[in-house]
Every structure is written in C-alpha cells, then in structure tokens.
Design an enzyme around this catalytic site. Structure first.
Site: not given
Length: 323
Positions: A107, A303
C-alpha cells in the site's frame, strides 16, 4: 503495551534532520526492508518478518508520519513526498550497516518502495509491491463511479485544514472503516466495484452475505487493531500529508520519470487483488511499463495480504529474492 514483533530488537534511528524512524530489526543474512501500508504500522509484517528472519536480516520500520516514527510538519508539501520518504529508508538501512538491500512494500509503503527503486537503483536489489498501482497510473484508472472506492484519496488530497478536521473528529470510525472493508470478506477495491455494478457479494441468505462482508478477526486481532487505531489517531495530520503528496508532488516525480524513460531495473514482484477485472484495466500491463523484469500475481485474499495470507506472501518474496 503496544504489540511488537516477537524476537526483534527495536531501534530509533535518525534518518534526516529532525526525523528518526522506529524500526524493528531481527535475523541475520542478506537484508530485506519491509514497509507497511495504511492504516497500519510495521506490525503488519509480524508473520512475514518472523519467517524471513530465519535467513535474512529483516528491517521493518514505521514510515515517517506513522506509528512511533517522527511526524514532521509539512509547511511546503515536500515533507511527505515519496522521494523524501524513500530517502529515509536508504538512510535507515545505511545507519544499520547495509548499503544494498531488498525492499518490499504494501500500500503506502509500496509507493515509497517504488520511488526508492527509481531514485536508488544501485541500492535496491529486489523490489516487491503488494496491492497498489504506481501513483501516476492509480489516478489515471480512477474514473467514474468506480472511483468511489477511493473516496479517501480525494478527501485527503484537499488543501490543509478540512481533511484534518473531518478525520480528526472521528478518527477511529474513519481508520476502522478501512480495516473492516479491506480485509478478507470485506469490500476491497475489486469487491466494491462488483457490488456497485449490481453483482451479489455472496450466495446464500442475507445473513450469510452479511457475514461474508465482515472482516476476518484472525487476520488483524483485537490488540493489533487497537494499536493501528491508536497510532493513526495520533497521526492524522501526517497521514493526510502523505496522501496529499500523492495527489501533487508524487505525480510530478512519476511524470518526470515516465518522460525520461526511467524504469525499475531490479527484479520486481507484484502481488495484487484482481483490480483490473473489476475496474476495467490491465494491471500487469501497467506494471510492465515500469518494471521490465516483472512477475505479476493476483491473490484471492483481501487487501491486508501479509496478515491474511502470510505464507503466500513469504513464498512470493522468497522466490523474488532468489532471482
């Protein structure tokens, strides 16, 4: 007490004027630096780091502006550019005795890793990116109603003042929202797009569908979740500054590299949810333009893959390090 990575030593390392990073260090062997994402700290790597430390020196810092690292003010918009944050990581590794190292980021940390690879190609030996697109391309693919999944990107891109006040008014609700919807069974980028297009999130009764949407409590257990929320609560201005940089100076840096034909010269592995199928773009092709020596893999977890599927992440990182 804030959770720590078991068996790792903690260091506070000066990396720039007025900025020191908190870093967990463990193991021995060729160095690997692991950079966390949002809204997390270095703790997201606790499973992966423990495995890699069996035969590597593993360095897992909190990025500047996050966790227990320093959070400098951002008067001119450059304190949280990925170029500045990447320079922090190079300085951290050197301070710990490593001139060259492999780098993996998730991320936000992946954006820092990409910039480190572009700016310091003789320093970064291998690079892994978990569930992100390069900044310039990310903005290019966020269009129409599918861009709603990235509402936070647009919120934190606004001029200083409003985003900080809005998020600071209810930080646990804001940051907790992403911990919930981005984990296994939640509404990640791909799943969110599918729902807005009218697809059912799961077969079965409404109760079963609601359960399918809920987060996996084993991936981010309560003490770790509490640590993430506490760290984010204390870092609203710097987290917003990090995101604001990605709508400004980071885009400028990416455009300059693209115009100059600069690419990531080291072996690169990308692990990603199947964003492209849901949002209508070819993620592997986007990445290949930046990374000629690329292995691009999609994963079935959410994620937070280093916490949801650590064995899969370790396998991919070990394969990368062997290239």
């Amino acid at each position: 007490m804030t959770p720590q990575i078991t068996g790792f030593e903690y260091h506070r390392v000066p990396v720039a004027e007025g900025v020191a990073l908190n870093a967990a260090v463990g193991g021995s062997g060729r160095p690997v630096v692991l950079l966390h994402g949002f809204p997390q700290t270095h703790l997201m790597w606790r499973h992966v780091a423990a495995d890699l430390a069996a035969d590597h020196t593993v360095i897992a810092p909190d990025l500047r502006g996050y966790g227990d690292s320093d959070k400098p003010a951002d008067p001119d918009g450059g304190a949280y550019s990925k170029r500045t944050m990447a320079a922090d990581i190079v300085a951290l590794a050197r301070a710990l005795g490593h001139e060259r190292f492999a780098l993996a980021g998730h991320d936000r940390g992946a954006l820092v890793a990409i910039r480190a690879g572009l700016d310091h190609p003789d320093t970064v030996t291998h690079l892994a990116s978990l569930d992100v697109l390069p900044t310039l391309d990310m903005w290019d693919v966020m269009r129409g109603t599918t861009a709603a999944v990235g509402f936070h990107l647009y919120l934190m891109a606004q001029p200083p003042g409003l985003p900080e006040r809005l998020i600071g008014a209810s930080p646990d609700a804001f940051f907790g929202h992403f911990l919930d919807i981005w984990s296994r069974g939640g509404q990640g980028p791909a799943r969110g797009a599918e729902r807005r297009e009218g697809a059912e999130p799961a077969a079965g009764t409404e109760r079963e569908r609601q359960q399918a949407r809920s987060r996996d409590p084993e991936a981010i257990p309560a003490p770790v979740r509490a640590a993430y929320l506490a760290a984010s609560r204390a870092a609203v201005p710097s987290i917003v500054a990090d995101y604001r940089a990605s709508a400004g100076i980071d885009v400028e840096h990416d455009r300059a590299d693209r115009a100059a034909g600069n690419t990531l010269r080291m072996p690169v592995t990308v692990l990603q949810q199947d964003w492209g199928a849901a949002l209508g773009f070819d993620a592997a092709a986007i990445w290949r333009a930046w990374a000629p020596d690329l292995r691009h893999e999609t994963v079935s977890c959410g994620h937070f893959m280093a916490e949801e599927a650590p064995a899969e992440v370790v396998k991919a990182l070990r394969a990368l390090l062997a290239r």
